[in-house]
Design a protein around this motif. Structure first.
Motif, PDB file in Angstrom:
ATOM      1  N   PHE A  48       0.799  -1.570  -0.117  1.00  0.00           N
ATOM      2  CA  PHE A  48      -0.070   0.296   0.272  1.00  0.00           C
ATOM      3  C   PHE A  48       0.712   1.598   0.135  1.00  0.00           C
ATOM      4  N   THR A  49       1.168   1.790  -0.607  1.00  0.00           N
ATOM      5  CA  THR A  49       2.394   2.541  -1.404  1.00  0.00           C
ATOM      6  C   THR A  49       2.307   3.302  -2.487  1.00  0.00           C
ATOM      7  N   ALA A  50       2.212   4.380  -2.221  1.00  0.00           N
ATOM      8  CA  ALA A  50       2.180   5.405  -3.562  1.00  0.00           C
ATOM      9  C   ALA A  50       2.693   5.070  -5.270  1.00  0.00           C
ATOM     10  N   LYS A  51       3.252   4.792  -4.891  1.00  0.00           N
ATOM     11  CA  LYS A  51       4.578   3.636  -5.609  1.00  0.00           C
ATOM     12  C   LYS A  51       3.752   2.389  -6.632  1.00  0.00           C
ATOM     13  N   VAL A  52       2.884   1.194  -5.902  1.00  0.00           N
ATOM     14  CA  VAL A  52       1.946   0.610  -6.059  1.00  0.00           C
ATOM     15  C   VAL A  52       0.738   0.816  -7.009  1.00  0.00           C
ATOM     16  N   PHE A  53       0.294   2.271  -6.154  1.00  0.00           N
ATOM     17  CA  PHE A  53      -0.935   2.881  -6.880  1.00  0.00           C
ATOM     18  C   PHE A  53      -1.057   3.307  -8.169  1.00  0.00           C
ATOM     19  N   ALA A  54       0.524   4.607  -8.429  1.00  0.00           N
ATOM     20  CA  ALA A  54       0.696   4.685  -9.563  1.00  0.00           C
ATOM     21  C   ALA A  54       0.823   3.900 -10.875  1.00  0.00           C
ATOM     22  N   LYS A  55       1.524   3.066 -10.490  1.00  0.00           N
ATOM     23  CA  LYS A  55       1.888   1.537 -11.240  1.00  0.00           C
ATOM     24  C   LYS A  55       0.714   0.951 -11.940  1.00  0.00           C
ATOM     25  N   LEU A  56      -0.524   0.831 -10.914  1.00  0.00           N
ATOM     26  CA  LEU A  56      -1.986  -0.190 -11.468  1.00  0.00           C
ATOM     27  C   LEU A  56      -2.286   1.075 -11.978  1.00  0.00           C
ATOM     28  N   LEU A  57      -2.249   2.958 -11.874  1.00  0.00           N
ATOM     29  CA  LEU A  57      -3.123   3.406 -12.503  1.00  0.00           C
ATOM     30  C   LEU A  57      -3.067   3.982 -13.314  1.00  0.00           C
ATOM     31  N   HIS A  58      -4.316   3.446 -14.702  1.00  0.00           N
ATOM     32  CA  HIS A  58      -4.423   3.919 -16.154  1.00  0.00           C
ATOM     33  C   HIS A  58      -4.586   5.233 -16.491  1.00  0.00           C
ATOM     34  N   THR A  59      -6.382   4.786 -17.114  1.00  0.00           N
ATOM     35  CA  THR A  59      -7.082   5.677 -18.120  1.00  0.00           C
ATOM     36  C   THR A  59      -7.850   6.418 -17.374  1.00  0.00           C
ATOM     37  N   ASP A  60      -7.880   5.482 -15.934  1.00  0.00           N
ATOM     38  CA  ASP A  60      -9.519   6.121 -15.042  1.00  0.00           C
ATOM     39  C   ASP A  60      -9.865   7.114 -14.811  1.00  0.00           C
ATOM     40  N   SER A  61     -11.244   7.671 -15.859  1.00  0.00           N
ATOM     41  CA  SER A  61     -11.095   9.694 -14.993  1.00  0.00           C
ATOM     42  C   SER A  61     -11.082   9.944 -13.861  1.00  0.00           C
ATOM     43  N   TYR A  62     -11.845   8.942 -13.009  1.00  0.00           N
ATOM     44  CA  TYR A  62     -11.728   9.286 -11.776  1.00  0.00           C
ATOM     45  C   TYR A  62     -10.383   9.185 -10.686  1.00  0.00           C
ATOM     46  N   GLY A  63      -9.744   8.340 -10.945  1.00  0.00           N
ATOM     47  CA  GLY A  63      -8.113   8.495 -10.418  1.00  0.00           C
ATOM     48  C   GLY A  63      -8.351   6.984  -9.773  1.00  0.00           C
ATOM     49  N   ARG A  64      -8.892   5.697 -10.004  1.00  0.00           N
ATOM     50  CA  ARG A  64      -8.317   5.258  -8.839  1.00  0.00           C
ATOM     51  C   ARG A  64      -8.186   3.923  -9.831  1.00  0.00           C
ATOM     52  N   ILE A  65      -8.293   3.150  -9.846  1.00  0.00           N
ATOM     53  CA  ILE A  65      -7.666   1.800 -10.014  1.00  0.00           C
ATOM     54  C   ILE A  65      -8.342   0.374  -9.872  1.00  0.00           C
ATOM     55  N   SER A  66      -8.038  -0.700 -10.393  1.00  0.00           N
ATOM     56  CA  SER A  66      -8.572  -2.264 -10.862  1.00  0.00           C
ATOM     57  C   SER A  66      -8.340  -2.975  -9.184  1.00  0.00           C
ATOM     58  N   ILE A  67      -9.578  -3.254  -8.402  1.00  0.00           N
ATOM     59  CA  ILE A  67      -9.247  -3.698  -7.476  1.00  0.00           C
ATOM     60  C   ILE A  67      -8.910  -5.249  -7.717  1.00  0.00           C
ATOM     61  N   MET A  68      -9.135  -5.729  -9.294  1.00  0.00           N
ATOM     62  CA  MET A  68      -8.522  -6.972  -9.307  1.00  0.00           C
ATOM     63  C   MET A  68      -7.459  -7.156  -9.463  1.00  0.00           C
ATOM     64  N   GLN A  69      -6.521  -6.301 -10.473  1.00  0.00           N
ATOM     65  CA  GLN A  69      -5.138  -5.593 -10.625  1.00  0.00           C
ATOM     66  C   GLN A  69      -4.460  -6.082  -9.542  1.00  0.00           C
ATOM     67  N   PHE A  70      -4.838  -5.147  -8.650  1.00  0.00           N
ATOM     68  CA  PHE A  70      -3.877  -4.217  -7.227  1.00  0.00           C
ATOM     69  C   PHE A  70      -4.242  -6.049  -7.127  1.00  0.00           C
ATOM     70  N   PHE A  71      -5.134  -6.929  -6.968  1.00  0.00           N
ATOM     71  CA  PHE A  71      -5.269  -8.243  -5.891  1.00  0.00           C
ATOM     72  C   PHE A  71      -4.767  -9.204  -6.508  1.00  0.00           C
ATOM     73  N   ASN A  72      -4.714  -8.990  -7.800  1.00  0.00           N
ATOM     74  CA  ASN A  72      -3.319  -9.770  -8.311  1.00  0.00           C
ATOM     75  C   ASN A  72      -2.374  -9.932  -8.335  1.00  0.00           C
ATOM     76  N   TYR A  73      -2.049  -8.569  -8.536  1.00  0.00           N
ATOM     77  CA  TYR A  73      -0.573  -7.983  -8.006  1.00  0.00           C
ATOM     78  C   TYR A  73       0.056  -8.772  -7.056  1.00  0.00           C
ATOM     79  N   VAL A  74      -0.493  -8.155  -5.910  1.00  0.00           N
ATOM     80  CA  VAL A  74      -0.289  -9.233  -4.504  1.00  0.00           C
ATOM     81  C   VAL A  74      -0.312 -10.284  -4.179  1.00  0.00           C
TER      82      VAL A  74
END
Length: 430
Positions: free
Chosen positions: A135-161
């Motif tokens: 749960f770091t800014a670096k991990v969040f930024a790595k998974l942040l793509h084109t969401d207009s609300y500045g969010r990341i996919s929960i599934m992508q994050f969980f798969n990353y973990v």
């Protein structure tokens, strides 16, 4: 004051008496000796100074130092167990998924649940200390793509973990077989790892135990062929984790793995049995080894004599015959000709003068031999018109020699035949 500065000033002081050059040199040396001795004498705690240098080398125990070896093995085992306990277990992963799902940030994108950075940090606070690294800014930024609300996919994050946890678990598992403890696996180390892995892979349940040694040899050879190009006899654990081979091997845990996936997976039971079955079929005298004549029947039996000569000149043989391990290298090279390791293997065979490049002589050497093998003339140094007629290969030979398209067609004849067979099968289905 620095002794060098004192010396410089002393020498710069004008002297009314004229001194010879030798006297000046002697005086300079006396002053240097005096001030250097004073400077060195001030460092009475030289030994203490050296103790502040961090230790960076630890000698490995010798073979006869049994107690030290046992101590080192036990300490490494304790260290790896501690690292294993630091990883998320199944219950903790389930709890993480529950927290992520509870803190999802609307709106959803189709069926994809999303989470913003604020909720992301809230989950990190509740998930426990083991999850802090994720749960770091670096991990969040790595998974942040084109969401207009500045969010990341929960599934992508969980798969990353999950992927990170799997990598650490696998690294720890491989490290347990690293007898030297240097981050490498020798061939025997990897053989032991795969042998003990077999019972955990449902797709290998049907293998006879008598075949285990051949299966392990087949599996290990792919790792070493591609990851040990210099043939050092060991592979970095990091390289094993970075390549896709371990993924392919562990794919055999899937009880419902499709037939197509099994056929394309080098580590599957059908693939291993196919390769070993081919070896047995080539071994006509059943001595467990392949002669040049036996290997010449490999595939479509179209390999030239000169190429086979080079194989037996450059590859490891025993009394002029090839064992199963050497055969596996040969198969891996020919079945993966686009890969650098395979090209390196074949290039070494084509580079008949060991110059590090292919010249006109090398290329003519192999191509000429192919033409002569097709025609089989009476005189091995020349082809007559009658030889061409008698060979029943005259049309193919002349087409290769006078037409670029004909040469390409000949060189790709196996692929064209396979394609024709596929098209015929498609027509039959309709």
């Amino acid at each position: 004051m620095d002794w060098k500065e004192i010396l410089r000033r002393r020498l710069a002081t004008p002297n009314t008496e004229k001194k010879s050059e030798q006297e000046l040199k002697d005086e300079e040396m006396d002053l240097f000796t005096k001030y250097y001795s004073e400077w060195k004498g001030d460092r009475k705690n030289t030994k203490e100074f050296y103790k502040t240098i961090p230790r960076f080398y630890y000698r490995l125990p010798a073979e006869d130092e049994v107690l030290l070896q046992k101590l080192r093995e036990e300490s490494r085992a304790v260290f790896l167990q501690r690292k294993s306990r630091e990883l998320l277990d199944n219950e903790e992963l389930q709890n993480l998924w529950f927290l992520l799902d509870k803190h999802q940030t609307p709106p959803m994108i189709g069926e994809e649940a999303m989470i913003n950075y604020e909720n992301f940090l809230k989950v990190g606070e509740k998930a426990g200390p083991k999850c802090k690294q994720f749960f770091t800014a670096k991990v969040f930024a790595k998974l942040l793509h084109t969401d207009s609300y500045g969010r990341i996919s929960i599934m992508q994050f969980f798969n990353y973990v999950m992927r990170k946890v799997w990598l650490h678990q696998t690294r720890i598992g491989l490290s347990l077989y690293d007898v030297a403890g240097q981050g490498y696996l020798r061939e025997s180390d990897l053989e032991n790892y795969i042998l003990e892995l077999i019972p955990t892979l449902p797709q290998l349940d049907g293998l006879e135990k008598s075949f285990y040694s051949f299966y392990v040899c087949t599996a290990v050879r792919k790792f070493f062929f591609f990851l040990d190009p210099l043939r050092t006899g060991k592979i970095k654990i990091q390289d094993i984790l970075a390549c896709s081979f371990l993924d392919d091997l562990l794919e055999l845990r899937d009880e419902e793995l499709s037939k197509e996936s099994q056929e394309t997976n080098w580590f599957s039971a059908p693939s291993a049995l196919r390769v070993y079955g081919q070896y047995l079929n080539l071994d006509k005298d059943h001595n467990g080894m392949l002669s040049k004549e036996e290997l010449s029947r490999y595939g479509t039996a179209t390999m030239t004599n000169v190429f086979l000569d080079r194989v037996f000149q450059e590859c490891l043989t025993y009394d002029g015959e090839m064992d199963y391990k050497t055969y596996l290298d040969f198969v891996l090279a020919l079945e993966n000709r686009k890969e650098p390791a395979a090209l390196q293997y074949i290039f070494k065979l084509l580079d008949i003068e060991n110059k590090g490049y292919l010249n006109v002589f090398s290329l003519n050497y192999f191509f000429r031999d192919e033409i002569f093998d097709m025609v089989k003339p009476k005189d091995p140094l020349k082809i007559s018109l009658q030889d061409l007629i008698n060979s029943n290969q005259g049309d193919t030979v002349t087409t290769i020699l006078i037409d670029l398209n004909g040469f390409w067609t000949y060189e790709n004849r196996e692929a064209l035949v396979a394609n024709d067979n596929e098209n015929s099968a498609d027509l039959d289905d309709t």
